[in-house]
Design an enzyme around this catalytic site. Structure first.
Site, PDB file in Angstrom:
ATOM      1  N   VAL A   1      -4.760   3.728  -7.510  1.00  0.00           N
ATOM      2  CA  VAL A   1      -3.401   3.261  -7.186  1.00  0.00           C
ATOM      3  C   VAL A   1      -3.406   1.759  -6.883  1.00  0.00           C
ATOM      4  O   VAL A   1      -2.593   0.992  -7.418  1.00  0.00           O
ATOM      5  CB  VAL A   1      -2.822   4.050  -5.982  1.00  0.00           C
ATOM      6  CG1 VAL A   1      -1.418   3.541  -5.648  1.00  0.00           C
ATOM      7  CG2 VAL A   1      -2.790   5.552  -6.283  1.00  0.00           C
TER       8      VAL A   1
ATOM      9  N   LYS B   1      -0.765  10.889   2.059  1.00  0.00           N
ATOM     10  CA  LYS B   1      -0.118  12.158   2.454  1.00  0.00           C
ATOM     11  C   LYS B   1      -0.930  12.895   3.505  1.00  0.00           C
ATOM     12  O   LYS B   1      -0.391  13.522   4.406  1.00  0.00           O
ATOM     13  CB  LYS B   1       0.101  13.044   1.237  1.00  0.00           C
ATOM     14  CG  LYS B   1      -1.192  13.498   0.576  1.00  0.00           C
ATOM     15  CD  LYS B   1      -1.041  13.755  -0.888  1.00  0.00           C
ATOM     16  CE  LYS B   1      -1.901  12.765  -1.621  1.00  0.00           C
ATOM     17  NZ  LYS B   1      -1.956  12.876  -3.031  1.00  0.00           N
TER      18      LYS B   1
ATOM     19  N   LYS C   1       2.042  17.763   1.431  1.00  0.00           N
ATOM     20  CA  LYS C   1       3.345  17.290   0.935  1.00  0.00           C
ATOM     21  C   LYS C   1       4.478  18.160   1.478  1.00  0.00           C
ATOM     22  O   LYS C   1       5.568  17.658   1.796  1.00  0.00           O
ATOM     23  CB  LYS C   1       3.340  17.283  -0.589  1.00  0.00           C
ATOM     24  CG  LYS C   1       2.377  16.233  -1.154  1.00  0.00           C
ATOM     25  CD  LYS C   1       2.063  16.496  -2.611  1.00  0.00           C
ATOM     26  CE  LYS C   1       1.158  15.429  -3.189  1.00  0.00           C
ATOM     27  NZ  LYS C   1       0.673  15.774  -4.532  1.00  0.00           N
TER      28      LYS C   1
HETATM   29  N1  LIG Z   1      -4.373   8.724  -7.493  1.00  0.00           N
HETATM   30  C1  LIG Z   1      -3.152   9.208  -7.480  1.00  0.00           C
HETATM   31  O1  LIG Z   1      -2.601   9.609  -8.523  1.00  0.00           O
HETATM   32  C2  LIG Z   1      -2.379   9.279  -6.187  1.00  0.00           C
HETATM   33  C3  LIG Z   1      -1.051   9.772  -6.204  1.00  0.00           C
HETATM   34  C4  LIG Z   1      -0.320   9.806  -5.007  1.00  0.00           C
HETATM   35  C5  LIG Z   1      -0.931   9.384  -3.841  1.00  0.00           C
HETATM   36  N2  LIG Z   1      -2.218   8.953  -3.854  1.00  0.00           N
HETATM   37  C6  LIG Z   1      -2.807   8.536  -2.600  1.00  0.00           C
HETATM   38  O2  LIG Z   1      -3.141   7.163  -2.683  1.00  0.00           O
HETATM   39  C7  LIG Z   1      -4.295   6.895  -1.899  1.00  0.00           C
HETATM   40  C8  LIG Z   1      -5.352   6.235  -2.766  1.00  0.00           C
HETATM   41  O3  LIG Z   1      -5.686   7.081  -3.837  1.00  0.00           O
HETATM   42  P1  LIG Z   1      -6.563   6.558  -5.086  1.00  0.00           P
HETATM   43  O4  LIG Z   1      -6.521   7.655  -6.090  1.00  0.00           O
HETATM   44  O5  LIG Z   1      -6.130   5.195  -5.483  1.00  0.00           O
HETATM   45  O6  LIG Z   1      -8.020   6.509  -4.413  1.00  0.00           O
HETATM   46  P2  LIG Z   1      -9.337   5.838  -5.016  1.00  0.00           P
HETATM   47  O7  LIG Z   1      -9.212   5.579  -6.471  1.00  0.00           O
HETATM   48  O8  LIG Z   1     -10.490   6.637  -4.528  1.00  0.00           O
HETATM   49  O9  LIG Z   1      -9.391   4.418  -4.281  1.00  0.00           O
HETATM   50  C9  LIG Z   1      -9.675   4.274  -2.912  1.00  0.00           C
HETATM   51  C10 LIG Z   1      -9.843   2.807  -2.583  1.00  0.00           C
HETATM   52  O10 LIG Z   1     -10.080   2.690  -1.182  1.00  0.00           O
HETATM   53  C11 LIG Z   1     -11.261   1.886  -0.983  1.00  0.00           C
HETATM   54  N3  LIG Z   1     -11.920   2.354   0.237  1.00  0.00           N
HETATM   55  C12 LIG Z   1     -12.431   3.586   0.472  1.00  0.00           C
HETATM   56  N4  LIG Z   1     -12.961   3.640   1.726  1.00  0.00           N
HETATM   57  C13 LIG Z   1     -12.774   2.401   2.260  1.00  0.00           C
HETATM   58  C14 LIG Z   1     -13.107   1.819   3.499  1.00  0.00           C
HETATM   59  N5  LIG Z   1     -13.732   2.503   4.452  1.00  0.00           N
HETATM   60  N6  LIG Z   1     -12.765   0.541   3.710  1.00  0.00           N
HETATM   61  C15 LIG Z   1     -12.125  -0.199   2.765  1.00  0.00           C
HETATM   62  N7  LIG Z   1     -11.773   0.319   1.557  1.00  0.00           N
HETATM   63  C16 LIG Z   1     -12.100   1.600   1.326  1.00  0.00           C
HETATM   64  C17 LIG Z   1     -12.105   2.071  -2.219  1.00  0.00           C
HETATM   65  O11 LIG Z   1     -12.963   0.949  -2.333  1.00  0.00           O
HETATM   66  P3  LIG Z   1     -13.912   0.751  -3.636  1.00  0.00           P
HETATM   67  O12 LIG Z   1     -12.964   0.354  -4.733  1.00  0.00           O
HETATM   68  O13 LIG Z   1     -14.831  -0.334  -3.263  1.00  0.00           O
HETATM   69  O14 LIG Z   1     -14.559   2.068  -3.878  1.00  0.00           O
HETATM   70  C18 LIG Z   1     -11.027   2.140  -3.294  1.00  0.00           C
HETATM   71  O15 LIG Z   1     -10.660   0.855  -3.696  1.00  0.00           O
HETATM   72  C19 LIG Z   1      -4.697   8.235  -1.278  1.00  0.00           C
HETATM   73  O16 LIG Z   1      -4.103   8.377  -0.022  1.00  0.00           O
HETATM   74  C20 LIG Z   1      -4.097   9.245  -2.234  1.00  0.00           C
HETATM   75  O17 LIG Z   1      -3.834  10.490  -1.626  1.00  0.00           O
HETATM   76  C21 LIG Z   1      -2.949   8.889  -5.000  1.00  0.00           C
END
Ligand SMILES: NC(=O)c1ccc[n+]([C@@H]2O[C@H](COP(=O)([O-])OP(=O)(O)OC[C@H]3O[C@@H](n4cnc5c(N)ncnc54)[C@H](OP(=O)(O)O)[C@@H]3O)[C@@H](O)[C@H]2O)c1
Length: 436
Positions: free
Chosen positions: A15, A107, A207
């Site tokens: 995201v 969420k 949700k």
């Molecule tokens: N993906 C979807 O379709 C979607 C849809 C709706 C809501 N969401 C929500 O959006 C949020 C993010 O989802 P995502 O899919 O984008 O997750 P993701 O791809 O796993 O990305 C997570 C990011 O957070 C960083 N991170 C993890 N732990 C950290 C820490 N301790 N300190 C600093 N940075 C940290 C990671 O760093 P690195 O890049 O260095 O690994 C990465 O950039 C979640 O709450 C999820 O539920 C996602």
């Protein structure tokens, strides 16, 4: 032009990287809409060395110190797209108490402990926006928390998890079993390597809690939500549903009701259910999401679209960023959490549901009477009974659909049926929603 609104972006994964892209591609339009440019003050990630492709951003902006970034004086708004409960809660509480508005897609955190975030926002006089936390790109929370605030919402029924909807749609289309459909979903990138949060209903339950809180002005947490996933749904269940002119969906259902004393309550649950093909949610296929809202004056409303994915979710995040940035420039903040109704959440056993039950029974006189007696003992009224031969053997198949009854009475009925010697097996038990 007015001085920029400066963002701390926490997370730059699926995201977050699309948030960066959209901020870059639409910077002129966003500035015009807000009345001030948006600038990224810093981006907190876990791994500085991670390859982030051709992301249009200065590499010097990356940091592994989210808290340090949040505390900087030149940060106005915090955008959190990391996920999880801790350390995200600590970060967001810190930001909100310092008067920095927060936009989050988290969420899990909102459903587990939204109250702490709302309290911190009220304390700091900051905005807390979380449109992306439910149903990705679909504008849903803003309609609930603003557009429908003059109305009374009675029920929210949603397909809010794309992975499970993809799996159930595949099972329906091909007759495949759960394991086979999950494998296809994983191969196509619709299911994660560990699909537990999706297939066991945890994601949908979070949700559901957020939707119920907004719809009923009541704090509902994930722990209040009755949750069942789709791992037990079989190809036979899907075939049974088809025979009834229905399909099976993983539904989140939040509904008003009343307890025995007539006091208003809410019930919030996530489970697979049969819905008739004529229901608007039945045609929501693949990984799409949709939410069906029933309100007193507005009537029936349906929200449909992409519930996940980087760009769709980033669209919802940016919509919130524009709102909080405008509020900041205007020196106002949005109305805080509305939880005044404080309705009790009814246990699942008291929720009114309907069951569809398929049984293999001995094909001899008196069987129907014995089976009907079990329903009567639990005060469950039968709506329809269909009888046919079962699998060519000496048995018969009975397919029974009930009227609504407390879920505990229905479950107890099934339990007793399983113990009858004339019942060879209970082949399928599904809840029925939406007038099938
Ligand atoms: N993906 C979807 O379709 C979607 C849809 C709706 C809501 N969401 C929500 O959006 C949020 C993010 O989802 P995502 O899919 O984008 O997750 P993701 O791809 O796993 O990305 C997570 C990011 O957070 C960083 N991170 C993890 N732990 C950290 C820490 N301790 N300190 C600093 N940075 C940290 C990671 O760093 P690195 O890049 O260095 O690994 C990465 O950039 C979640 O709450 C999820 O539920 C996602």
């Amino acid at each position: 032009m007015t001085s920029p609104v400066r963002l701390a972006l926490l997370g730059c994964g699926t995201v977050g990287s699309d948030v960066v892209r959209l901020l870059h591609e639409q910077s002129a339009d966003l500035a015009a809409r807000i009345g001030a440019p948006l600038e990224i003050a810093g981006i907190a990630v876990r791994r500085l060395g991670r390859d982030r492709g051709d992301l249009p951003v200065d590499p010097a902006l990356f940091t592994t110190d989210p808290l340090g970034l949040i505390k900087r004086d030149d940060v106005d708004v915090v955008v959190e797209v990391v996920g999880g409960i801790e350390p995200a809660r600590t970060w967001l509480v810190e930001a909100l108490r310092a008067g920095k508005s927060v936009v989050t897609a988290n969420k899990a955190l909102l459903a587990e402990d939204g109250a702490t975030l709302h309290d911190a926002a009220a304390e700091g006089g900051a905005d807390l926006y979380y449109e992306a936390s439910v149903a990705g790109a679909i504008p849903l929370l803003r309609p609930l928390r603003e557009s429908l605030h003059g109305d009374r919402i009675n029920r929210v029924t949603g397909i809010v998890n794309g992975t499970t909807n993809f799996i159930l749609s595949a099972m329906d289309a091909t007759g495949a079993g759960f394991a086979e459909a999950l494998e296809e979903a994983t191969e196509l990138g619709y299911a994660e390597a560990d699909p537990t949060a999706d297939v066991e209903g945890f994601d949908a339950a979070a949700k559901a809690a957020i939707l119920a809180s907004l719809a009923f002005h009541t704090r509902v947490t994930a722990a209040d939500v009755h949750r069942e996933g789709i791992t037990e749904v079989t190809a036979a269940d899907v075939a049974s549903a088809k025979a009834m002119g229905c399909t099976i969906k993983l539904l989140c259902i939040a509904a008003r009701g009343a307890d025995a004393a007539g006091r208003e309550t809410v019930s919030v649950r996530v489970h697979p259910a049969m819905i008739p093909l004529t229901h608007p949610l039945a045609s929501v296929g693949d990984a799409f999401n949709a939410v069906f809202v029933e309100a007193e004056a507005a009537g029936q409303l349906m929200f449909y679209g992409r519930g996940a994915g980087g760009a769709p979710t980033a669209s919802a995040v940016l919509g919130d960023v524009v709102a909080v940035a405008r509020n900041r420039l205007a020196g106002v903040h949005a109305a805080s959490e509305s939880a005044y109704a404080d309705l009790p959440v009814r246990p699942m056993g008291e929720a009114l549901t309907r069951y569809h039950i398929s049984l293999d029974v001995a094909d001899r006189p008196g069987v129907l009477e014995s089976v009907a007696g079990v329903f009567a003992r639990h005060e469950v009224s039968i709506a329809t009974v269909r009888q046919g031969p079962a699998g060519g053997g000496p048995d018969a198949e009975l397919v029974i659909v009930t009227h609504v009854a407390p879920d505990a009475a229905l479950a107890a009925t099934v339990g007793e049926l399983r113990g009858l010697d004339i019942v060879r097996s209970v082949t399928s038990v599904l809840r029925v929603e939406g007038g099938a």
